[in-house]
Write a protein that holds these residues in place. Structure first.
Motif, PDB file in Angstrom:
ATOM      1  N   GLU A   1      -4.247  11.445  -4.195  1.00  0.00           N
ATOM      2  CA  GLU A   1      -5.183  10.355  -4.479  1.00  0.00           C
ATOM      3  C   GLU A   1      -6.430  10.918  -5.149  1.00  0.00           C
ATOM      4  N   PHE A   2      -6.899  10.210  -6.172  1.00  0.00           N
ATOM      5  CA  PHE A   2      -8.080  10.623  -6.917  1.00  0.00           C
ATOM      6  C   PHE A   2      -8.942   9.397  -7.185  1.00  0.00           C
TER       7      PHE A   2
ATOM      8  N   ILE B   1      -0.187   6.264 -10.997  1.00  0.00           N
ATOM      9  CA  ILE B   1      -0.216   4.888 -10.490  1.00  0.00           C
ATOM     10  C   ILE B   1      -1.664   4.411 -10.426  1.00  0.00           C
ATOM     11  N   ASP B   2      -1.913   3.237 -11.002  1.00  0.00           N
ATOM     12  CA  ASP B   2      -3.229   2.597 -10.894  1.00  0.00           C
ATOM     13  C   ASP B   2      -3.385   2.152  -9.450  1.00  0.00           C
ATOM     14  N   GLY B   3      -4.374   2.682  -8.757  1.00  0.00           N
ATOM     15  CA  GLY B   3      -4.538   2.418  -7.333  1.00  0.00           C
ATOM     16  C   GLY B   3      -5.307   1.156  -6.992  1.00  0.00           C
TER      17      GLY B   3
ATOM     18  N   GLY C   1      -3.304  -0.408  -4.400  1.00  0.00           N
ATOM     19  CA  GLY C   1      -2.641   0.538  -3.503  1.00  0.00           C
ATOM     20  C   GLY C   1      -1.647   1.393  -4.258  1.00  0.00           C
ATOM     21  N   CYS C   2      -0.869   2.128  -3.503  1.00  0.00           N
ATOM     22  CA  CYS C   2       0.080   3.088  -4.079  1.00  0.00           C
ATOM     23  C   CYS C   2       1.428   2.406  -4.303  1.00  0.00           C
ATOM     24  N   ASP C   3       1.449   1.484  -5.240  1.00  0.00           N
ATOM     25  CA  ASP C   3       2.645   0.699  -5.519  1.00  0.00           C
ATOM     26  C   ASP C   3       3.279   1.195  -6.811  1.00  0.00           C
ATOM     27  N   PRO C   4       4.539   1.664  -6.774  1.00  0.00           N
ATOM     28  CA  PRO C   4       5.179   2.164  -7.993  1.00  0.00           C
ATOM     29  C   PRO C   4       5.283   1.112  -9.098  1.00  0.00           C
TER      30      PRO C   4
ATOM     31  N   SER D   1       0.883  -1.158   0.000  1.00  0.00           N
ATOM     32  CA  SER D   1       0.000   0.000   0.000  1.00  0.00           C
ATOM     33  C   SER D   1       0.921   1.207   0.000  1.00  0.00           C
ATOM     34  N   CYS D   2       0.401   2.360  -0.027  1.00  0.00           N
ATOM     35  CA  CYS D   2       1.237   3.551  -0.152  1.00  0.00           C
ATOM     36  C   CYS D   2       2.275   3.532   0.978  1.00  0.00           C
ATOM     37  N   PRO D   3       3.506   3.085   0.710  1.00  0.00           N
ATOM     38  CA  PRO D   3       4.480   2.833   1.764  1.00  0.00           C
ATOM     39  C   PRO D   3       4.951   4.106   2.450  1.00  0.00           C
ATOM     40  N   ALA D   4       4.600   4.275   3.666  1.00  0.00           N
ATOM     41  CA  ALA D   4       5.081   5.384   4.491  1.00  0.00           C
ATOM     42  C   ALA D   4       5.044   6.728   3.789  1.00  0.00           C
TER      43      ALA D   4
END
Length: 181
Positions: free
Chosen positions: A49-50, A74-76, A79-82, A2-5
């Motif tokens: 985030e949108f 980034i396709d969420g 989660g927020c993974d590069p 998920s969106c890491p830190a």
């Protein structure tokens, strides 16, 4: 991941005024983006985030002031993974844009990132929703008069009246002869 830190991503909304920010106060939590093969990002980033309210075309634009910043999408869905980065901005000078098609309810992360750790810069970010301008109605000069303000329908814009100073001098130019006018 998920969106890491990367703390809590800031919300990005359609039609909102341009957001102005700086990477001065950002952290470096995301580095290797699947959509950017030129290298790793060691610099600070902000994450937004949108969630798409409707299916359609969306465009996010960024203008960097002073230094080179990059815009990434980034396709969420995971989660927020590069590793789920789908696009990097198309550059036009210091401006970058990404246009994509989203389904209703899908979540996306927009990242403004600096490639190098020493890079910090101010930037503006705006999200346009609802497609391109090709369906816009053209406006002829004759359709606009002094006092008209072009804005989104329903937007409440109020500008203060212009206070013109009184003239200090006044001149008139007259023709010497009747036929010289």
């Amino acid at each position: 991941l998920s969106c890491p830190a990367c703390a809590v991503p800031e919300p990005l909304t359609c039609g909102a005024p341009a957001l102005f920010a700086s990477t001065d106060d950002a952290t470096n939590d995301l580095e290797d983006y699947a959509c950017f093969a030129q290298g790793s990002f060691d610099g600070p980033e902000h994450v937004y985030e949108f969630t798409a309210g409707a299916a359609g075309e969306y465009t996010v634009g960024m203008s960097a002031f002073g230094e080179d910043l990059d815009l990434l999408l980034i396709d969420g869905s995971a989660g927020c993974d590069p590793a789920n980065c789908t696009d990097a901005g198309t550059s036009s000078g210091s401006d970058e844009f990404i246009t994509w098609t989203a389904s209703a309810g899908s979540t996306w992360y927009v990242v403004v990132d600096a490639e190098y750790s020493s890079t910090t810069a101010d930037y503006s970010l705006v999200l346009q929703c609802g497609g391109s301008c090709s369906a816009a109605t053209p406006i002829a000069c004759a359709d606009v008069v002094t006092g008209d303000t072009l804005a989104a329908e329903g937007a409440r814009l109020t500008f203060p009246a212009i206070d013109f100073p009184s003239p200090l001098m006044s001149f008139a130019i007259e023709a010497r002869n009747k036929g010289d006018e």
